[in-house]
Motif scaffolding. Structure first.
Motif, PDB file in Angstrom:
ATOM      1  N   UNK A   1       0.824  -1.201   0.000  1.00 25.93           N
ATOM      2  CA  UNK A   1       0.000   0.000   0.000  1.00 25.93           C
ATOM      3  C   UNK A   1       0.853   1.242   0.000  1.00 25.93           C
ATOM      4  N   UNK A   2       0.362   2.310  -0.654  1.00 23.96           N
ATOM      5  CA  UNK A   2       1.013   3.605  -0.518  1.00 23.96           C
ATOM      6  C   UNK A   2      -0.023   4.616  -0.048  1.00 23.96           C
ATOM      7  N   UNK A   3       0.474   5.649   0.625  1.00 33.86           N
ATOM      8  CA  UNK A   3      -0.419   6.624   1.227  1.00 33.86           C
ATOM      9  C   UNK A   3      -0.923   7.607   0.178  1.00 33.86           C
ATOM     10  N   UNK A   4      -2.180   7.900   0.188  1.00 34.32           N
ATOM     11  CA  UNK A   4      -2.731   8.948  -0.675  1.00 34.32           C
ATOM     12  C   UNK A   4      -3.302  10.048   0.206  1.00 34.32           C
ATOM     13  N   UNK A   5      -4.613  10.063   0.434  1.00 32.94           N
ATOM     14  CA  UNK A   5      -5.166  11.145   1.243  1.00 32.94           C
ATOM     15  C   UNK A   5      -4.938  10.928   2.730  1.00 32.94           C
ATOM     16  N   UNK A   6      -4.553   9.704   3.105  1.00 36.80           N
ATOM     17  CA  UNK A   6      -4.079   9.501   4.469  1.00 36.80           C
ATOM     18  C   UNK A   6      -2.565   9.687   4.422  1.00 36.80           C
ATOM     19  N   UNK A   7      -1.994  10.401   5.382  1.00 37.90           N
ATOM     20  CA  UNK A   7      -0.534  10.549   5.375  1.00 37.90           C
ATOM     21  C   UNK A   7       0.112   9.531   6.314  1.00 37.90           C
ATOM     22  N   UNK A   8      -0.663   9.008   7.260  1.00 41.10           N
ATOM     23  CA  UNK A   8      -0.165   7.959   8.151  1.00 41.10           C
ATOM     24  C   UNK A   8      -1.344   7.077   8.516  1.00 41.10           C
TER      25      UNK A   8
END
Lengths: 527, 318
Positions: free
Chosen positions: A98-105
């Protein structure tokens, strides 16, 4: 390779030389056009993304009866359009993580039952409003609400409560689920201002593009969102998507230069398309699979020996060759392959008429077995059924094939009749795949697989945060389905897409075809 | 009232009556389709409560007769209802799509009708000689090939190999007329090849029929050239069957081109109808059915009126 050619290709990559002159000069240096082209594309890759220009896409799936509401999207056209204007909290990366989009953490409590997503700072919607955790909460509420018709309703069903606290979005689950973030990468769950409760079809989001014109089932035009937060996505200034459902017309549009990329090249012509000049075919392994499904609780398929007989009576190698034309891999009677993050290999089951005959005899079944199929159950399903009929005949098993009409196949035959052809497009995780179709209580348990031990393992795996233990659990579950289930899975299909040399930056991805539908956003126009 | 006017008025009122009859058939036909509309919309998410809600919302609980009249009343004022799947106005969607369909049909007709009639005249002039045979053979060959095959051939030759015309004929509102004409050239040519033979053969047959008449012989004896005889004496008297077959083909160009629309990605009525049939969107299917029926009846009406007007016995009663 000649220094001169290296110099020239760099000039093209920097847009100081056009491609035609490059090929001319390469020819003068004694290189064939094919060599020069390959060389050029690697130089263009090395140069990095070029900003600007227009990328034109031909894609299948869209229809004039579609909806612009991201909750109601059901096909690849809608998925690609969603990705232009909208964004989820997290997204699949090229390795299946997974990579972060609108969540930063994101973080979870050790029991994997409470999940916290920190919402990215300084992101604005295309209508100028800034993104808050309340928008995220409202979006999830709209999809998970009782009135919801969202395609993501099912995957959100395990949520007990949700709340927004400051810049954090917090989810409490009914039970542990280590895969929750994967579920939230679903293509329906585009974050909208106030969750899209005011106008779900407005196509206002935080995505890299802004939709300028949308004609459902025909054409979509998008322009780069000047305020987009992520510099790594969205290289072209304009994107034009044309819906072309006819396979031949879609490939012809690429060939005649009217589009720069085209989705879903038919396997039959993939190698021919690859030979066209200036066109590259990408055949990418996927989690999608073509299946023959038996209801394990219905006679005669309630007999394990009969199920095994049929599993040994199918020639998987031949199917990959003749139905997929090599664009795929053999299945192993479980819905999981190497596309899944926690996959572990089991011994490959292969065609064995003797074993098939042995188990068939042991089952005590007499007479023929009726297999239902239709053209739309998967591409080439009637042909695959005939291959199965032939290979089973060698083991003394008679299959009768009944061709059903495509119209109504999914409502009248699939999940209703005891033995038929079908397909699955796969899911992001084993948990999602097994929960959708192999859990005893699943609506789409289309093999009528009822195994208490399997269900217990599935729930236990959700709570297990230790990857090694979890991998072993999924391996055990795979074996149960493979040996005891009603699934005959002869092949996993590749996604076959094609791009022209007017675009660059293709990468092999997980998820759907067309780089998980991000191809127009992640690739760039070479001019 | 002159008999011509009376005949025409009779035809028009019959046409209107026919449209009403068709509207009843369409409505009844969609009512007896298996399955309930509400059920097919909700699909797997159907629960008894939301089925009941949706039925009430769609007015499915009212008797069929009152639903028919409210539907008919809407059509009278130009309101075709809303699509169940997308919730948008059907009149708006059909407006744009019908415009596209008529544009393509008009371009195809402007190419095919003059060519068909001219070839028909040539075939009569050189009856049973090689031009007649070549014309018949080529047009019959083109009508015998399925539309999609002709479409693919044209794409291959004019789109991919020669690069003269675009293979994707998607038109959109911002396009200029020139760009539109360029875009629809390949589908229009495909349709031309499909309808040419029928019109050409009919023209040839109708004129040959007239050529047996005594007045043609008189004209020949006067020493007129054969082409002039065909043009001045035979064609005007053969106009009625020719107009009929031309109108039939025009109707086909409007209501029967879904395959060509799919191949060339043309946003016309056929594709719109098929998309909604697949999702059981009954109001759209009814609306499209009615529009198609009206076009078909209208064009046939026009053919009748032209035949009446072209008949001197009716124009100049004793």
């Amino acid at each position: 390779m000649s220094n001169e050619l290296i110099y020239l290709s760099k000039q093209v990559a920097k847009q100081r030389l056009d491609r035609r002159s490059f090929l001319g000069r390469a020819g003068a240096l004694g290189f064939t056009a094919a060599t020069a082209n390959t060389f050029l594309s690697s130089a263009v890759m090395a140069q990095g993304a070029v900003k600007g220009g227009t990328i034109r896409v031909a894609i299948e799936g869209g229809s004039s009866s579609d909806s612009l509401d991201p909750a109601l999207v059901t096909n690849s056209t809608g998925t690609m359009v969603n990705r232009l204007w909208g964004e989820p909290l997290v997204e699949l990366d090229d390795e299946g993580g997974l990579e972060m989009r609108l969540a930063s953490e994101m973080s979870a409590t050790p029991d994997a039952q409470t999940w916290t997503f920190v919402i990215r700072d300084g992101v604005t919607f295309s209508n100028g409003k800034s993104l808050t955790a309340d928008d995220v909460l409202a979006t999830m509420e709209r999809h998970a609400g009782e009135e919801s018709k969202s395609g993501a309703l099912g995957i959100l069903s395990g949520i007990k409560s949700m709340r927004a606290e400051g810049n954090a979005f917090i989810v409490e689950l009914d039970g542990p689920n280590a895969d929750l973030p994967f579920l939230l990468s679903d293509y329906h769950l585009m974050i909208q201002p106030n969750g899209g409760k005011d106008d779900p079809s407005a196509m206002i989001g935080t995505g890299p593009y802004v939709i300028k014109s949308a004609e459902l089932g025909v054409r979509f035009v998008a322009e780069k969102n000047p305020n987009y937060w992520n510099p790594d996505l969205g290289h072209a200034s304009n994107i034009e998507i044309t819906v072309i459902n006819d396979d031949t017309a879609r490939v012809a549009a690429l060939q005649s230069g009217q589009v720069d990329m085209c989705s879903r090249v038919p396997p039959k012509v993939a190698s021919l398309v690859g030979r066209m000049s200036g066109v590259e075919v990408h055949s990418v392994p996927s989690a999608g699979h073509y299946v023959f499904i038996m209801h394990a609780n219905t006679a005669p398929f309630d007999n394990k020996d009969l199920r095994l007989a049929l599993k040994y009576a199918i020639n998987r190698e031949e199917m990959v060759d003749k139905i997929l034309f090599g664009n795929g891999s053999q299945g192993n009677d479980s819905p999981i392959n190497a596309s899944y993050p926690l996959f572990s290999e089991a011994e490959q089951r292969s065609y064995d008429p003797d074993k098939a005959a042995f188990h068939f005899k042991a089952s005590g079944h007499d007479g023929s077995i009726l297999l239902r199929t239709s053209d739309n159950s998967f591409p080439g399903a009637p042909d695959a059924s005939q291959l199965f009929q032939q290979s089973a005949k060698a083991a003394g098993i008679t299959l009768d094939i009944k061709r059903e009409p495509s119209d109504g196949y999914w409502s009248e035959v699939w999940n209703k009749q005891p033995f038929c052809t079908s397909y699955w497009s796969g899911r992001a995780t084993q948990d999602a795949m097994y929960s959708t179709a192999y859990l005893s209580s699943a609506d789409w348990n289309d093999t009528r697989f009822f195994n208490e031990q399997f269900d217990q393992l599935l729930f236990a795996a959700r709570a297990e945060l230790d990857t090694a233990k979890r991998t072993q659990m999924y391996a055990d579950m795979g074996t149960m389905v493979r040996d005891d289930g009603g699934l005959i899975c002869p092949m996993f299909n590749n996604f076959i897409d094609a791009t022209s040399d007017r675009v660059a930056g293709w990468a092999t991805s997980k998820g759907f075809g067309m780089m998980n539908m991000y191809a127009p956003i992640r690739m760039w126009a070479t001019g | 009232m002159s008999p011509v006017l009376k005949l025409i008025a009779q035809r028009i009122s019959l046409g209107i009556l026919l449209i009403f009859a068709v509207s009843i058939l369409i409505f009844a036909g969609t009512q007896i389709l298996p399955g309930d509309v509400a059920e097919s919309i909700l699909g797997q998410s159907a629960t008894p409560e939301n089925l009941a809600n949706l039925r009430a919302e769609l007015g499915l609980n009212e008797p069929a007769l009152s639903r028919y009249f409210s539907w008919l009343g809407g059509i009278m004022v130009g309101d075709l209802g809303t699509a169940l799947t997308s919730g948008t106005s059907i009149s708006d969607a059909i407006g744009a799509r019908l415009g596209n369909t008529l544009f393509l049909a008009a371009v195809a007709a402007m190419i095919s009708v003059p060519i068909a009639i001219l070839l028909g005249l040539l075939a009569v002039r050189y009856k049973d000689r090689w031009p007649d045979k070549v014309i018949s053979a080529t047009t019959l060959a083109s009508i015998s090939l399925p539309e999609f095959f002709i479409g693919y051939l044209l794409i291959l030759v004019f789109g991919v190999k020669l690069g003269w015309f675009p293979t994707v004929a998607t038109v959109f509102p911002e396009m200029s007329l020139g760009a539109r004409l360029n875009a629809v050239m390949l589908p229009a040519l495909t349709l031309t090849l499909v309808v040419l033979a029928h019109m050409m053969r009919m023209t040839r047959a109708a004129i040959l029929n007239v050529m047996q008449s005594a007045y043609i012989e008189t004209a020949e004896l006067k020493g007129m050239t054969s082409f002039k005889i065909i043009w001045k004496h035979a064609l005007p008297n053969a106009i009625s069957p020719v107009v009929n077959v031309v109108m039939l083909n025009l109707a086909y160009l409007i209501v029967g081109v879904v395959v060509v629309e799919v191949i060339f990605v043309y946003p016309g009525m056929g594709q719109y109808l098929v998309d909604h049939v697949a999702k059981r969107d009954v109001p759209v299917v009814q609306a499209c059915g009615l529009v198609f029926a009206a076009i078909f009846i209208g064009l046939n009406l026009l053919a009748d009126i032209i035949s009446i007007l072209s008949n001197p016995r009716l124009r100049h009663p004793k």
